[in-house]
Each structure stands twice: as structure tokens, then as C-alpha cells.
Scaffold this motif. Sequence first.
Motif, PDB file in Angstrom:
ATOM      1  N   ASP A 141       0.875  -1.511   0.071  1.00 43.18           N
ATOM      2  CA  ASP A 141       0.245   0.083   0.026  1.00 43.18           C
ATOM      3  C   ASP A 141       0.812   1.159   0.016  1.00 43.18           C
ATOM      4  N   LEU A 142       1.873   1.274  -0.735  1.00 48.98           N
ATOM      5  CA  LEU A 142       2.905   2.356  -0.458  1.00 48.98           C
ATOM      6  C   LEU A 142       3.403   2.597  -2.166  1.00 48.98           C
ATOM      7  N   ILE A 143       3.374   3.796  -2.562  1.00 54.72           N
ATOM      8  CA  ILE A 143       4.215   4.102  -3.856  1.00 54.72           C
ATOM      9  C   ILE A 143       5.035   5.297  -3.446  1.00 54.72           C
ATOM     10  N   VAL A 144       6.280   4.942  -4.028  1.00 52.59           N
ATOM     11  CA  VAL A 144       7.503   5.957  -3.734  1.00 52.59           C
ATOM     12  C   VAL A 144       8.085   6.371  -5.070  1.00 52.59           C
ATOM     13  N   SER A 145       8.545   7.675  -5.174  1.00 47.10           N
ATOM     14  CA  SER A 145       8.869   8.209  -6.413  1.00 47.10           C
ATOM     15  C   SER A 145      10.357   8.446  -6.373  1.00 47.10           C
ATOM     16  N   VAL A 146      11.046   8.579  -7.719  1.00 49.24           N
ATOM     17  CA  VAL A 146      12.447   8.460  -7.693  1.00 49.24           C
ATOM     18  C   VAL A 146      13.222   9.413  -6.597  1.00 49.24           C
ATOM     19  N   THR A 147      12.273  10.739  -6.337  1.00 49.93           N
ATOM     20  CA  THR A 147      13.058  11.666  -5.298  1.00 49.93           C
ATOM     21  C   THR A 147      12.753  11.050  -3.924  1.00 49.93           C
ATOM     22  N   GLN A 148      11.714   9.957  -3.616  1.00 49.77           N
ATOM     23  CA  GLN A 148      11.766   9.604  -2.458  1.00 49.77           C
ATOM     24  C   GLN A 148      12.368   8.198  -2.337  1.00 49.77           C
ATOM     25  N   PHE A 149      13.518   7.861  -2.906  1.00 50.50           N
ATOM     26  CA  PHE A 149      13.906   6.611  -3.169  1.00 50.50           C
ATOM     27  C   PHE A 149      14.243   6.012  -1.525  1.00 50.50           C
ATOM     28  N   PRO A 150      13.821   4.847  -1.641  1.00 49.61           N
ATOM     29  CA  PRO A 150      14.064   4.319  -0.300  1.00 49.61           C
ATOM     30  C   PRO A 150      15.488   3.677   0.157  1.00 49.61           C
ATOM     31  N   PHE A 151      16.020   4.126   1.257  1.00 48.74           N
ATOM     32  CA  PHE A 151      17.266   3.857   1.486  1.00 48.74           C
ATOM     33  C   PHE A 151      17.385   2.861   2.346  1.00 48.74           C
ATOM     34  N   LEU A 152      18.472   1.660   1.961  1.00 50.15           N
ATOM     35  CA  LEU A 152      18.469   0.484   2.857  1.00 50.15           C
ATOM     36  C   LEU A 152      19.376   0.778   4.119  1.00 50.15           C
ATOM     37  N   SER A 153      18.871   0.341   5.301  1.00 56.71           N
ATOM     38  CA  SER A 153      19.999   0.395   6.489  1.00 56.71           C
ATOM     39  C   SER A 153      21.132  -0.082   6.553  1.00 56.71           C
ATOM     40  N   PRO A 154      22.199   0.275   7.239  1.00 57.26           N
ATOM     41  CA  PRO A 154      23.537  -0.544   7.180  1.00 57.26           C
ATOM     42  C   PRO A 154      23.594  -1.838   7.505  1.00 57.26           C
ATOM     43  N   ASP A 155      22.612  -2.304   8.168  1.00 59.28           N
ATOM     44  CA  ASP A 155      22.529  -3.794   8.366  1.00 59.28           C
ATOM     45  C   ASP A 155      21.541  -4.626   7.436  1.00 59.28           C
ATOM     46  N   GLY A 156      21.070  -3.771   6.554  1.00 55.23           N
ATOM     47  CA  GLY A 156      20.312  -4.549   5.274  1.00 55.23           C
ATOM     48  C   GLY A 156      18.953  -4.862   5.876  1.00 55.23           C
ATOM     49  N   THR A 157      18.199  -4.510   7.251  1.00 54.55           N
ATOM     50  CA  THR A 157      17.169  -4.939   7.664  1.00 54.55           C
ATOM     51  C   THR A 157      15.832  -3.975   7.183  1.00 54.55           C
ATOM     52  N   ARG A 158      16.134  -2.888   7.116  1.00 61.42           N
ATOM     53  CA  ARG A 158      14.963  -1.861   6.867  1.00 61.42           C
ATOM     54  C   ARG A 158      15.296  -0.660   5.778  1.00 61.42           C
ATOM     55  N   PHE A 159      14.178  -0.310   5.225  1.00 56.86           N
ATOM     56  CA  PHE A 159      14.310   0.782   4.440  1.00 56.86           C
ATOM     57  C   PHE A 159      13.778   2.128   4.992  1.00 56.86           C
ATOM     58  N   VAL A 160      14.313   3.081   4.822  1.00 58.44           N
ATOM     59  CA  VAL A 160      13.651   4.523   5.384  1.00 58.44           C
ATOM     60  C   VAL A 160      13.422   5.358   3.989  1.00 58.44           C
ATOM     61  N   SER A 161      12.159   5.942   4.013  1.00 58.10           N
ATOM     62  CA  SER A 161      11.607   6.581   2.756  1.00 58.10           C
ATOM     63  C   SER A 161      11.052   7.782   3.351  1.00 58.10           C
ATOM     64  N   ARG A 162      10.909   8.913   2.328  1.00 54.27           N
ATOM     65  CA  ARG A 162      10.254   9.961   2.677  1.00 54.27           C
ATOM     66  C   ARG A 162       8.821   9.754   1.700  1.00 54.27           C
ATOM     67  N   VAL A 163       7.752   9.916   2.204  1.00 48.23           N
ATOM     68  CA  VAL A 163       6.459   9.602   1.542  1.00 48.23           C
ATOM     69  C   VAL A 163       5.721  10.995   1.636  1.00 48.23           C
ATOM     70  N   GLY A 164       5.411  11.420   0.561  1.00 49.88           N
ATOM     71  CA  GLY A 164       4.707  12.746   0.499  1.00 49.88           C
ATOM     72  C   GLY A 164       5.923  13.823   0.656  1.00 49.88           C
ATOM     73  N   ASN A 165       5.417  14.802   1.333  1.00 51.05           N
ATOM     74  CA  ASN A 165       6.218  15.962   1.794  1.00 51.05           C
ATOM     75  C   ASN A 165       6.852  15.745   3.117  1.00 51.05           C
ATOM     76  N   ASP A 166       5.597  15.168   3.995  1.00 52.85           N
ATOM     77  CA  ASP A 166       6.181  15.040   5.548  1.00 52.85           C
ATOM     78  C   ASP A 166       6.131  14.104   6.349  1.00 52.85           C
ATOM     79  N   LEU A 167       6.193  12.786   5.696  1.00 49.64           N
ATOM     80  CA  LEU A 167       6.120  11.548   6.385  1.00 49.64           C
ATOM     81  C   LEU A 167       7.343  10.655   6.213  1.00 49.64           C
ATOM     82  N   LEU A 168       7.793  10.237   7.463  1.00 51.59           N
ATOM     83  CA  LEU A 168       9.083   9.254   7.399  1.00 51.59           C
ATOM     84  C   LEU A 168       8.565   7.787   7.426  1.00 51.59           C
ATOM     85  N   THR A 169       8.638   6.859   6.684  1.00 52.66           N
ATOM     86  CA  THR A 169       8.490   5.738   6.683  1.00 52.66           C
ATOM     87  C   THR A 169       9.428   4.287   6.897  1.00 52.66           C
TER      88      THR A 169
END
Length: 426
Positions: free
Chosen positions: A156-184
Motif C-alpha cells: 500500500d505504498l508508492i514512492v517516487s524517484v525523489t523519495q528513493f528508499p534507502f537501505l539501513s546499514p544492516d540491511g534490515t530496513r528501508f527508510v523513505s520519505r512519503v509525500g512531503n512530510d512523512l517518514l516511513t
Amino acid sequence: MKPLGSTLLTVALLVSLMVTLDETTHAGLIPSDADLSAIQWSPDGSKLAISTFSDVYVYDEDFRLLGQYLTDASPSDPNHVRPNPRWSPDGTRIAAGRMILDAATVTPSSTTDSIFPLGQWSPDGRYAISLAADYRGTEWYDAQTGTLARKVVFRDLIVSVTQFPFLSPDGTRFVSRVGNDLLTILDAVTGETLSETDFPYEVSPFVWDNTGTRVAFWSYENTLASTPGSIPQTGNTGRGYLVYVHIMDVVKNQVIVKSAPISNYPRWLQWSNDDSMIIGPLGDNSIRAWESSTGELLGEASFPGEIVASDISPFGGRYAVALGALPPLLAMAQTSGNMTAYPLQTQLEGRLQIVVPAFSNDYLQRVTANCDLQPALERSLMREVGNDTLEAFTERLTNMTDSQIPPGCRADLLAVATALQAQATP
């Protein structure tokens, strides 16, 4: 070791060139009319990969060309992606656009079917990762064969190129900006959303620290133009923006550091390898650095052209800055009367400049510690720094073999030590 003081970068971040120096290497092999697009140090700090619209060049720490990957891509090709280089964690491969290059020869070892560029690696180096073609997750390509090995579908999540999800250093999680004001935060295996944080202001993409416990980002808050520290909004004389750099603890799910208002918009942010600094371009032609534990501004450097890419070396002793078009006279703009210019290194007719992010004995000791040397050697070098015997320190480093000290570590230590010696010279 004493903590970093407010003088750490006040002078040192301006240790770039104020005058044009002679080119001392073969770095000019990149065509003079080619625009630089990305730069990245290798994981061991001994090489620097530089890309243009279509090509990749790899240089050693003395800027001797080691290899190049050339294509015939045209700017008019709508399907072309720039080959912005991304080193694998072990330094044996380079992701470049949709290709995976052998780092030793800088030639393609495999080709992927990715629609988007390969933007990051898994921590074990087995996979190069891109945004999925449908924007609903990430695609993981086998680094050996280039075949699609797995997809992580975000529920249930669509991200754009400018909201590219970044993998955590241990490879377990992604962090992404969704919209203009949401950290996921998302699970890197299942794609499940683990947490969401709403902010009362617009935020930039998030950048992991090297422990995977904090992220850095910047925000801009809509306010009255008369608010102290605000930046006027273009076309709206009555309104302004308050811009801040933040650090958030993703374990506690709270912002733990907030800078003072800053006078322009950061373009991207990066952590130093020891997580002590946040550093990145501000506006078009300056670099700023902040102390990560306090948000204190450490310093600023201005450059004679638009900054198009930058990267800090793994040990923290060198900061590479790629510039766009330069004026006829290459001259640094000083931002404070007590700042001293130091001619470290310039390449590609001034379009690539290497600066020392900081110089002080404390910082030289910190870079020494980052090198992870044999304990006896580290203690000995630390004593020489502490005793302020920099000539002996420099001579000793110069005479060491690559088996005694990694070339990238030596280059970083020599850069900081040389800047310190220049500062002490009347």
C-alpha cells in the motif's frame, strides 16, 4: 581525545584553492566540455570514481587514471540513465546506471534489466538495488550475473524517484520519505511498514547514519517573512521559510538534534564515516558541516562554481567536490576574515577540488583512529600528533609501505597533516 570544538571547520573547510594550480596528474583525460555528474570514494579511500553524462572514470589517490567506462549515449535518448557510480562494499564492483562494472578493469561484468539506475548495494555486496519499475518497491539484482534475484514489494505504498528508499546499514530496513512530510520505515524482507512519523513541516529525503539508529534530514517551515532567520519565499513577499537540519533517533522515534535556522536550502546531506559530522552543499556553491551530537555549525566553504556532486572519504580526511561551469578566474570566496586558504589539490581544470574537511590535532587523531591500524602503530602515531611532531609524522607516513598502512588512510592522514603544517607556517 578531546571533543570536536567550534573551531574544527571554521578555518579548515576553506582549505581549497584560491588560485589555479598546475595539474600534476592525468585527471584531465575527462573531456573539458563534459559535465561532471557524480563522484564517490572507494570503500578503502584509495580510488575515486567520477562520472559524466555517459562515462565513468576511476583514479587512484594521486589522480592517475586506472580505468574508464565509455559509452556512446546521447543526451537526446529518453531511456538513458546517468552512470552515477556506486562502489560495492568490498570495492570490487561499481554499479553504474543499469550496468555492474568490474572495478579493477572498469569494464562491464553484467547488465541488468532495471528501469531505474542501481542506486545502492546490499551490505554483503551480493545485490545491487534499484527502485522497482512500478514504484511499489525495490528490485535486487545479482551482482555476479545481473539477473533479478528478488523484489521487495511495499504494501500500500508508492514512492517516487525523489523519495528513493534507502537501505539501513544492516540491511534490515528501508527508510523513505512519503509525500512531503512523512517518514516511513519498512521491513527490507517483507516490505511491511514498521513505523510512520508525521512532521508538521516539509522534509527532505532521509539519510542513515552508519549505525542504523539515526537519520539526518532538513526541513522547511512556512512562516511570515518577518520571522527572524527565515528565507524569503520567491514570488511571495509576505511569506518566508525557516530551514533546519535535524537528526532523528529512529529507535526512540524522536528528533534529538535541531540546528539553528540556516540561510539556504541544503541540496543533500552525508554523514562522516565516524558519524561525528553532517556535511553537504548549501545552495549552489557552498559546503557546510554540522556537529552531529549538537547541531552546531562547524564551518562553511564557498566554491567558484555550482556544486554538482560531493563525497567525504571513508577515513574523513578528504572531501571531494565536483563543480559545474567555472568563471574565467578561479578564485575562492572567503566567508570570514580569519579563514586561511590552503592549496591542497585541484583537478580537471578546477572542476574537481579536494579539500580537507577539518584540520586540528584533535581531528588528525580522529582520522588516525578511523584508519583501524594495528594498536601499536596507532598509539605511536597518536603520540606524534599529540607531541605536535608533524614533520616526523609526515615523513614516517610517506615511508610506510601499503602493507603497513592502507593507501587511502595514508592519503587522508597526509592531507590533514599537510594542512596543519601549512597553517603553522608564517
